[in-house]
Enzyme design. Sequence first.
Site, PDB file in Angstrom:
ATOM      1  N   GLY A  60       0.769  -1.626   0.271  1.00 12.04           N
ATOM      2  CA  GLY A  60      -0.159  -0.276   0.123  1.00 12.04           C
ATOM      3  C   GLY A  60       1.107   1.294   0.269  1.00 12.04           C
ATOM      4  N   CYS A  87       5.610  -6.207   1.738  1.00  4.61           N
ATOM      5  CA  CYS A  87       6.088  -4.654   1.120  1.00  4.61           C
ATOM      6  C   CYS A  87       5.642  -3.674   2.315  1.00  4.61           C
ATOM      7  CB  CYS A  87       5.393  -4.100   0.129  1.00  4.61           C
ATOM      8  SG  CYS A  87       6.395  -2.098  -0.657  1.00  4.61           S
ATOM      9  N   TYR A  88       4.634  -2.867   2.763  1.00  3.68           N
ATOM     10  CA  TYR A  88       3.657  -2.179   3.629  1.00  3.68           C
ATOM     11  C   TYR A  88       3.082  -3.444   4.359  1.00  3.68           C
ATOM     12  CZ  TYR A  88       0.168   0.484   6.363  1.00  3.68           C
ATOM     13  OH  TYR A  88      -0.059   0.925   6.736  1.00  3.68           O
ATOM     14  N   HIS A 174       7.629  -7.101  -3.880  1.00  2.42           N
ATOM     15  CA  HIS A 174       6.592  -7.609  -4.998  1.00  2.42           C
ATOM     16  C   HIS A 174       6.724  -9.287  -5.012  1.00  2.42           C
ATOM     17  CE1 HIS A 174       4.384  -4.118  -4.201  1.00  2.42           C
ATOM     18  NE2 HIS A 174       5.506  -3.596  -3.477  1.00  2.42           N
ATOM     19  N   GLU A 176       3.865 -10.756  -5.844  1.00  2.00           N
ATOM     20  CA  GLU A 176       3.188 -10.942  -7.512  1.00  2.00           C
ATOM     21  C   GLU A 176       3.701 -10.403  -8.293  1.00  2.00           C
ATOM     22  OE1 GLU A 176       3.293  -8.385  -4.736  1.00  2.00           O
ATOM     23  OE2 GLU A 176       2.133  -7.126  -4.835  1.00  2.00           O
ATOM     24  N   ASP A 232     -15.854  -9.575 -23.699  1.00  2.00           N
ATOM     25  CA  ASP A 232     -15.795  -9.172 -22.385  1.00  2.00           C
ATOM     26  C   ASP A 232     -17.655  -9.406 -21.824  1.00  2.00           C
ATOM     27  OD1 ASP A 232     -13.386  -8.692 -21.758  1.00  2.00           O
ATOM     28  OD2 ASP A 232     -13.406  -7.155 -22.240  1.00  2.00           O
ATOM     29  N   LYS A 379      -8.258 -10.914 -18.396  1.00  2.00           N
ATOM     30  CA  LYS A 379      -8.535 -11.872 -20.140  1.00  2.00           C
ATOM     31  C   LYS A 379      -8.081 -12.637 -20.110  1.00  2.00           C
ATOM     32  CE  LYS A 379     -10.366  -9.175 -24.250  1.00  2.00           C
ATOM     33  NZ  LYS A 379     -11.064  -8.355 -24.313  1.00  2.00           N
TER      34      LYS A 379
END
Length: 523
Positions: A60, A87-88, A174, A176, A232, A379
């Site tokens: 964050g 992280c945060y 990070h 991710e 979509d 997507k």
Amino acid sequence: MANSSSSGDKIIILDFGSQYTQVIARRVRECRVYSEILPYRTKASTLRAARPKGIILSGGPASVYARKAPKVDKAIYELGIPILGICYGMQLVAHDLGGTVERSNQREYGPGKLEADRKAQLFHKLPSTLTVWNSHGDKITKLPKGFRALGKTENSPHAVIGDTKRDIYGLQFHPEVAHTPKGKIILENFVHRICGCRSLWTMGSFIDLTCAQIRTQVGEGRVILGLSGGVDSSVAAALIHQAIGDQLTCIFVDNGLLRAREREAVEKLFRDHFHIRMITVDAAKRFLTKLRGVTDPEQKRKIIGNEFIKVFEAAARDLKKSTPGHHRFLAQGTLYPDVIESVSISGNPAALIKSHHNVGGLPERMKFELVEPLRQLFKDEVREVGAELGLPKEVVQRQPFPGPGLAVRVLGDITPEKLRMVREADSIVIEEMKASNWYYKVWQSFAVLLPVQSVGVMGDERTYENTVALRIVESRDGMTANWVRVPYDILAKISTRIINEVDGVNRVCYDISSKPPATIEWE
Ligand code: XMP
């Protein structure tokens, strides 16, 4: 949350406002484990009742020592559930459990080398040196009791921390993002080895759960969806129909700017095959009249966007009159990147390059409540859901097509004759790309009709006719793109066919510009 227990083990992600929170959720889904994102202030008692097997604290933008820094309910550390702070989230763990976090002189941003403690569960089956992605200004200067460093970088002796007795961990980088190439394995180790989650979650479970959520949200109400035939809205339609059947009505607007046989294909699939209630509004005349003589690309886009809203509103009003029931819901196939883009658009001049056509103005104007079942997906995940729902490959793997349709592929003013030429050329491009197995390999392949005539010769006759430009690009997300080096044979076949078969065209060019500086569409 509805029947999530049936999908097995679960991870809860507490969100501190990182732009990557949804990416963490996606990585957990890739481990085939169900995850739920909850606000950071969720009470420990609520978390206990939800019975997750692990909790991830996201990154964050805040600093833990800032006066209004977002904080967790400290009782979560006593739940006995494994925790991973990113992280945060990591700084918060250190701060809350008695360590010290300080502002670092140097903000660490970008790639770094991590030396990992290979004995730690988090690094199971990983090499001792890893490339990681940093983005933080604070660092831990004193570890909380019970914690030790499990990894360090050049700038930080505490890049990874852990209390292995309580299974509470922190990563300063990070894991991710794609820039941490082995980050996925670190998360897998947390989810599977530390939390003990089994791989039970599938796109089928996503569909079951989302259908249950849609039913809860909508109740007996009625839902309207603007179907474009694109990936979509098509997947959203099939999913919502699976959830509530005839409570859903799709509105398909034929604006006269569609590709060859597009309207028939959409009607055949949704009305005849899926038996979805569907209204086709034939508004071609209306759009083409409004567009007559307009050459400015932005003006074309604005006219089409406004006209679409008017036509859609009128159709929705008619539907309300003719069908009893509470029409309170508007469904949209919004995906996660759309959510992020519309957030980052404020203050982002890039957003002004082209005004994209969407139904953004509709919900406020018509007092609809939104149903957006794909809001958390990317997507490729939407394509997986579509395939699972039985949509054909031609729909789920379809190339993107702009909302303003062929209007932005006829340069200059639009006439029925020019639309015919671009439509016929486009069909040939699609046919040949499919026949040569290139269609699904590229991001987009299409024809553009230029406002340029040139001299040619057909038989013994001089011609003075139109030019078609071929645009074939590869791209990951449409933000940047490269022109594709398709084999000459394919270009030759497409060119010959267009010139022979499309009346009024005597020249074909290949567009060899990349984005940036060119855009993908010509207008
Ligand atoms: P550009 O031309 O900006 O296009 O490089 C990037 C991607 O977006 C598509 N595109 C649109 N999609 N409404 C859409 O839904 C629009 O108005 C629109 N304009 C461009 C384009 O086809 C490419 O994939």
